[in-house]
Write a protein that holds these residues in place. Structure first.
Motif, mmCIF file in Angstrom:
data_model
loop_
_atom_site.group_PDB
_atom_site.id
_atom_site.type_symbol
_atom_site.label_atom_id
_atom_site.label_comp_id
_atom_site.label_asym_id
_atom_site.label_seq_id
_atom_site.Cartn_x
_atom_site.Cartn_y
_atom_site.Cartn_z
ATOM 1 N N SER A 117 0.830 -1.213 0.000
ATOM 2 C CA SER A 117 0.000 0.000 0.000
ATOM 3 C C SER A 117 0.864 1.263 0.000
ATOM 4 N N PHE A 118 2.201 1.085 -0.041
ATOM 5 C CA PHE A 118 3.095 2.240 -0.038
ATOM 6 C C PHE A 118 2.858 3.094 -1.273
ATOM 7 N N THR A 119 2.804 4.376 -1.066
ATOM 8 C CA THR A 119 2.610 5.314 -2.169
ATOM 9 C C THR A 119 3.301 6.626 -1.823
ATOM 10 N N GLY A 120 3.260 7.552 -2.736
ATOM 11 C CA GLY A 120 3.902 8.849 -2.529
ATOM 12 C C GLY A 120 3.901 9.615 -3.827
ATOM 13 N N PRO A 121 4.624 10.719 -3.904
ATOM 14 C CA PRO A 121 4.731 11.448 -5.167
ATOM 15 C C PRO A 121 5.331 10.547 -6.247
ATOM 16 N N ALA A 122 4.772 10.594 -7.436
ATOM 17 C CA ALA A 122 5.249 9.750 -8.526
ATOM 18 C C ALA A 122 6.692 10.093 -8.874
ATOM 19 N N ALA A 123 7.467 9.061 -9.185
ATOM 20 C CA ALA A 123 8.879 9.244 -9.566
ATOM 21 C C ALA A 123 9.083 8.697 -10.973
ATOM 22 N N GLN A 124 9.781 9.458 -11.783
ATOM 23 C CA GLN A 124 10.179 8.996 -13.114
ATOM 24 C C GLN A 124 11.646 8.572 -13.030
ATOM 25 N N ARG A 125 11.895 7.290 -13.184
ATOM 26 C CA ARG A 125 13.256 6.777 -13.057
ATOM 27 C C ARG A 125 13.657 6.095 -14.362
ATOM 28 N N PRO A 126 14.346 6.816 -15.233
ATOM 29 C CA PRO A 126 14.683 6.284 -16.564
ATOM 30 C C PRO A 126 15.675 5.136 -16.534
ATOM 31 N N TYR A 127 16.264 4.866 -15.372
ATOM 32 C CA TYR A 127 17.227 3.780 -15.281
ATOM 33 C C TYR A 127 16.582 2.441 -14.938
ATOM 34 N N ILE A 128 15.257 2.387 -14.867
ATOM 35 C CA ILE A 128 14.557 1.150 -14.543
ATOM 36 C C ILE A 128 14.068 0.508 -15.835
ATOM 37 N N GLY A 129 14.421 -0.759 -16.058
ATOM 38 C CA GLY A 129 14.098 -1.413 -17.311
ATOM 39 C C GLY A 129 14.914 -0.810 -18.447
ATOM 40 N N VAL A 130 14.448 -1.025 -19.670
ATOM 41 C CA VAL A 130 15.106 -0.451 -20.845
ATOM 42 C C VAL A 130 14.032 0.289 -21.636
ATOM 43 N N PRO A 131 13.792 1.566 -21.309
ATOM 44 C CA PRO A 131 12.696 2.300 -21.943
ATOM 45 C C PRO A 131 12.791 2.351 -23.464
ATOM 46 N N SER A 132 14.004 2.388 -24.007
ATOM 47 C CA SER A 132 14.148 2.545 -25.457
ATOM 48 C C SER A 132 13.599 1.357 -26.232
ATOM 49 N N ARG A 133 13.523 0.187 -25.594
ATOM 50 C CA ARG A 133 12.925 -0.967 -26.271
ATOM 51 C C ARG A 133 11.699 -1.491 -25.507
ATOM 52 N N GLN A 134 11.103 -0.627 -24.689
ATOM 53 C CA GLN A 134 9.864 -0.913 -23.963
ATOM 54 C C GLN A 134 9.986 -2.182 -23.103
ATOM 55 N N GLU A 135 11.140 -2.359 -22.504
ATOM 56 C CA GLU A 135 11.356 -3.527 -21.655
ATOM 57 C C GLU A 135 11.170 -3.145 -20.196
ATOM 58 N N PRO A 136 10.299 -3.851 -19.467
ATOM 59 C CA PRO A 136 10.040 -3.498 -18.066
ATOM 60 C C PRO A 136 11.135 -4.019 -17.142
ATOM 61 N N LEU A 137 11.120 -3.541 -15.909
ATOM 62 C CA LEU A 137 11.943 -4.162 -14.874
ATOM 63 C C LEU A 137 11.447 -5.580 -14.658
ATOM 64 N N ARG A 138 12.374 -6.516 -14.592
ATOM 65 C CA ARG A 138 11.998 -7.910 -14.355
ATOM 66 C C ARG A 138 12.505 -8.341 -12.987
ATOM 67 N N LEU A 139 11.621 -9.001 -12.272
ATOM 68 C CA LEU A 139 11.888 -9.444 -10.911
ATOM 69 C C LEU A 139 11.903 -10.967 -10.907
ATOM 70 N N ILE A 140 12.871 -11.563 -10.202
ATOM 71 C CA ILE A 140 12.931 -13.016 -10.037
ATOM 72 C C ILE A 140 13.041 -13.301 -8.545
ATOM 73 N N LEU A 141 12.066 -14.013 -7.992
ATOM 74 C CA LEU A 141 12.084 -14.404 -6.588
ATOM 75 C C LEU A 141 12.204 -15.913 -6.497
ATOM 76 N N THR A 142 13.179 -16.394 -5.752
ATOM 77 C CA THR A 142 13.330 -17.831 -5.580
ATOM 78 C C THR A 142 12.585 -18.286 -4.332
#
Length: 574
Positions: free
Chosen positions: A155-180
């Motif tokens: 439920s954590f929220t706050g002012p929206a942040a634009q972080r261009p270093y997350i994923g690969v925006p130039s090829r529309q690739e999202p951040l990928r998470l892997i949990l073991t």
């Protein structure tokens, strides 16, 4: 109808080329128990440094080089998995960093990493007996504090942040998470030898993949074996993403990766059965040195019953990923370069890499089992199993090799000490941090300081690397050049403004914990466990037997002695 063949080349081997002037990064967050506060501090500093650099580039600050860093993957297990989950949620919003200047008395700082570990996970709540009132015992410790922290997180929220270093925006690739996590039922596979012969093995080392779609981000291209995790439902047309789950469902996976066996409750998980078709193996190379990557198919008849239809979803019980894979480096590395491939290591060519955050890297604990002592032998078995899941030797060799620029590591270091002995939360199998908030805060700040040191001195590339060329003005070069072994390097993440100021620590928290304050709570918890209804639980008889051998007072005294011993060994006693 038979299943369509898996396109191994597409999903596991082929990788798009890195964007120009971009270094692609996978974070690997190892298992921690209470030392997860250290990893949380390292991530807090890393995000702050990247935010400051991004803002400096936006305003064309001459101190800021213009190359890019893209965090493509975050892989985590156990406490590292919890931190991966925190990052997935928190990266959508702005939040304040926590430094030594942040008051230690604050119960809420607005920083989800610090608040989750330092302010919400403490031994008093873990010893509470409210979970035993129904007469059922799921774990030695109360799992409700973890569930409450997970609910607060999603439920954590706050002012929206634009972080261009997350994923690969130039090829529309999202951040990928892997949990073991460790699948207690396991997934069976059968390897045929002849028409009627074969060998079956059951794989318990399991994991889940998640693609995180941040607000206003383009619709990502999803893998068929991953969940979509978003901050809005579908897109502007109202269409939901394939395999989209909400954040409440996601918490079950986050809790499962941290469900320390017997210590915390196991977690019931459900996922599309189809996802288990997307697993591959790389057989040994043939005489020519090549190896064909092949998809492996579960033995559906053994898993669900011979001749029975395959269900849409597979449900199973899961515990801590650290029980089978405490450092998911392989999953993260191949997510960057593809199975069977490798990331370039030369500082002049490296364009992708893995950054491992592990507070325990250093001297490993050794057990001394005795042939005449049942408890010592049991301790030795447990220690061997835990150590065996920590590292592959090759991974460590590459992580510490100064000539490899595709593998880096942040590990605990303080005043000449390395690894477990450098952190205050290392004692009692790294559970002791839950008993003392000051221990957790100290190690959080140590994580920040050690991350700063690695970014400052080791997380670098050669000026000859194409990523770096044409991206540095004179002022940036003066601030972020690093000399190592007579060679010049450039920092991959420049340290500007606040993150250029040396991090400081709280004093070593010697005398901050008096274990005797927990005597009554330990006695009450043990008594409640022994007297609870244990029918139907396979380990209930064991607990009943132990309860008959040891009174609650004896158990409390034993644990308090162990805590006192740990405090003395870590120079934390009064």
């Amino acid at each position: 109808m038979p299943d369509e063949p898996i396109d191994v080349q597409k999903w596991f081997i082929d990788q798009p080329p890195s964007p120009e002037h971009t270094y692609e990064l996978a974070l690997v967050l190892g298992g921690t128990v209470s030392a997860g506060c250290y990893t949380a501090g390292a991530l807090d500093f890393l995000i702050e440094a990247l935010d400051i650099w991004s803002a400096a580039k936006d305003r064309n600050d001459p101190r800021a080089p213009t190359h890019n860093l893209a965090i493509r993957v975050i892989a985590g297990t156990s406490g590292g998995g919890v931190n991966a989950a925190i990052a997935a949620r928190a990266l959508a919003y702005k939040f304040p960093p926590v430094t030594r200047g942040t008051s230690a008395s604050l119960s809420e700082t607005g920083n989800p990493f610090y608040d989750t570990w330092v302010n919400r996970l403490g031994l008093p709540a873990l010893l509470d007996t409210s979970d035993l009132r129904a007469g059922k015992v799921q774990s030695i410790l109360n799992g409700a504090p973890l569930e409450n922290a997970a609910r607060r997180l999603v439920s954590f929220t706050g002012p929206a942040a634009q972080r261009p270093y997350i994923g690969v925006p130039s090829r529309q690739e999202p951040l990928r998470l892997i949990l073991t996590f460790t699948n207690l039922e396991g997934v069976p596979y059968r390897t045929p030898f002849q028409d009627t012969l074969g060998e079956t093995f059951v794989d318990h080392a399991d994991y889940g993949r998640f693609a995180v779609k941040y607000p206003d981000a383009p619709m990502p291209a999803l893998r068929p074996d991953e969940f979509a995790l978003g901050f809005d439902t579908g897109n502007s047309t109202g269409r939901r993403l394939a395999n989209e789950i909400d954040w409440d469902t996601f918490t079950h996976f986050a809790l499962a990766t941290a469900a320390f066996p017997i210590g915390f409750p196991p977690r019931q998980l459900a996922r599309p059965t189809e996802q288990y078709r997307y697993r591959v193996v790389a057989p040994p190379p043939d005489d020519t040195g090549s190896s064909e990557i092949v998809a492996i198919e579960p033995d559906w008849d053994l898993l669900f019953g011979t001749g029975k239809p395959r269900p849409t979803d597979y449900q199973f019980l899961a515990v801590d990923g650290g029980a089978t894979d405490n450092e998911p480096i392989g999953l993260a590395r191949t997510a960057l370069c593809g199975v069977g491939n490798r990331n370039p290591r030369d500082p002049r060519r490296a364009n992708r890499g893995v950054l491992l955050v592990d507070p325990f890297a250093g001297e490993a604990g050794m057990a001394a089992p005795s042939p005449d002592d049942l408890l010592a032998t049991a301790s030795g078995v447990l220690n061997s199993l835990m150590q065996q899941t920590r590292y592959d030797t090759a991974d460590l060799v590459l992580a510490v090799d100064p000539n490899v620029f595709s593998r880096f590591m942040i590990s605990a270091q303080r005043e000449g000490l390395v690894g477990t002995k450098a952190i205050a939360t290392g004692g009692l199998g790294a559970f002791i941090g839950f008993a003392c908030r000051a221990f957790m805060r100290h190690d959080y700040l140590l994580g920040r300081a050690n991350c700063q040191a690695v970014l400052q001195n080791f997380f670098v590339l050669s000026p000859e690397n194409p990523i770096m060329q044409g991206c540095w003005r004179e002022e940036a070069l003066q601030l972020n050049s690093v000399e190592r072994d007579g060679r010049q390097y450039l920092r991959l993440i420049p340290l500007l403004d606040d993150v250029a100021v040396p991090e400081s620590l709280d004093p070593w928290p010697k005398g901050a914990l008096d274990p005797s304050i927990y005597k009554s709570a330990i006695e009450q918890r043990w008594k409640a466990i022994v007297t609870a209804e244990l029918r139907g639980l396979w380990w209930g008889k064991v607990l009943g037997w132990l309860g008959g051998l040891f009174s609650e007072g004896q158990v409390a005294d034993f644990l308090l002695r162990k805590m006192d011993d740990a405090l003395a060994e870590w120079d934390l006693n009064r």
